[in-house]
Design an enzyme around this catalytic site. Structure first.
Site, short mmCIF file in Angstrom:
data_model
loop_
_atom_site.label_atom_id
_atom_site.label_comp_id
_atom_site.label_asym_id
_atom_site.label_seq_id
_atom_site.Cartn_x
_atom_site.Cartn_y
_atom_site.Cartn_z
N CYS A 1 0.82 -1.22 0.00
CA CYS A 1 0.00 0.00 0.00
C CYS A 1 0.86 1.27 0.00
CB CYS A 1 -0.95 0.01 1.19
SG CYS A 1 -0.24 -0.55 2.72
N HIS B 1 -2.76 6.15 4.85
CA HIS B 1 -1.32 6.35 5.08
C HIS B 1 -0.92 7.72 4.54
CE1 HIS B 1 -1.14 2.26 6.26
NE2 HIS B 1 -0.53 1.71 5.23
#
Ligand code: 2RA
Length: 329
Positions: A126, A234
């Site tokens: 990711c 994130h």
């Protein structure tokens, strides 16, 4: 068209189902697949009750595509079995990412390299996906010499148990410890296991996967990946040194024109990317664009994305969409 979702009961698995629904993915039959302990579980999805099946039954059903988010060991054992049965696997684990015979795909960057022969396709980590998508238009225009990245990664990247630890701490309860330390009101400079060189596996994933996706081992990459007590996505502070000088207005324009990237960059209006705004969105958000005044040809960027979306589920679904649209399955 038969589609299997392997790991359908996990955090990423349920995100994959959400994305498939939002994208109106054109399957005729959907197989929800999980480990033996979940077989028989009923899952309500889009007004239908699905019964979870096991891996062997799913292989036998010969789905055209199987999207995996079931951990590396399950992928290593079962992805080849699906592939042998004629299924194309899109795998979210790290199991196949650095295998030289497997493609590591961010559709906006390198889906065009895919062929009918690719029966196991790796979804990058990711934290890698959001960074390379934002860097790609700048790499094409200016060439990249070096990338320095520090990440601020949501507990959702670890999984539901980590979210539960954070929420229990926040509620003043005695948490089930997933991390070696408390996570709420703290940050952990430690994601995945430490390697002999002092880096963690997460940091080495960002370094190695970036070079593979860009097909350029000459790009120098260093990373520090950090776990923070947040949800939604994130965040990454990226310092990128180009091979040539650049124009900031052109950088902004290139990013604005990039599919899947949204520029949020107006400090006077307090406009910059944050996980609370990226949550449940498919795009990668870029802001805090500014020249690094300490070094020539170097740019600072702030990159935020929902790690369960473009960082995992959305990227995997987009690969599956590409396979269908280009008749590769
Ligand atoms: C993490 N990128 O955030 C890793 C795996 N999802 O923990």
């Amino acid at each position: 068209m038969k589609l299997a979702v392997v790991g359908a009961t996990g955090l990423v698995g349920s995100e994959i189902l959400e994305v498939l629904d939002e994208h109106n993915f054109p399957y005729d039959e959907l197989l929800l697949v999980a480990s033996e302990r979940s077989v028989g579980k009923q899952i309500e999805y889009k007004g239908k009750t699905h019964t979870v099946i096991g891996l062997a039954d799913a292989v036998a059903a010969k789905p055209e595509i199987a999207i995996f988010s079931a951990g590396g060991s399950t992928s290593l054992e079962w992805a080849p079995k699906f592939a042998e049965a004629g299924t194309t696997v899109v795998d979210n684990s790290s199991a196949w990412r650095m295998d030289p015979s497997k493609k590591l795909v961010v559709p906006e960057i390198n889906a065009k390299e895919l062929s009918k022969e690719d029966k196991i396709i790796a979804n990058p980590n990711c934290s890698t996906i959001q960074m390379v998508l934002a860097l790609e238009p700048l790499r094409q225009r200016y060439g990249i010499k070096r990338v320095v990245v520090s990440t601020y990664q949501s507990v959702t990247g670890t999984g539901k148990a980590a979210v539960d630890q954070m929420m229990a701490e926040r509620a003043g309860e005695e948490p089930e410890m997933v991390y070696p330390y408390k996570i709420d009101m703290n940050v952990l400079p430690h994601i995945d296991v430490f390697q002999p060189n002092g880096y963690t596996k997460e940091e080495m994933k960002m370094i190695n996967e970036t070079k593979k996706i860009f097909s350029d081992d000459s790009i120098a990459v260093t990373a520090t990946t950090v776990r923070i007590p947040t949800m939604g996505g994130h965040s990454e502070s990226v310092n990128v040194e180009f091979k040539t000088d650049f124009d900031l207005a052109e950088v902004r324009n290139l990013l604005t024109k990039t599919s899947g990237v949204v520029v949020q960059d107006d400090p006077e209006k307090l406009l910059y990317p944050m996980p609370i705004h990226a949550h449940k969105k498919d795009e990668v958000f870029v802001g805090r664009l500014r020249r690094d005044e300490s070094q020539a040809n170097t740019l600072n960027m702030w990159i935020v994305a929902d790690n369960l979306r473009k960082g995992a589920a959305t990227n995997a679904v987009q690969i599956a969409e590409y396979l269908l649209a280009n008749k590769l399955v």
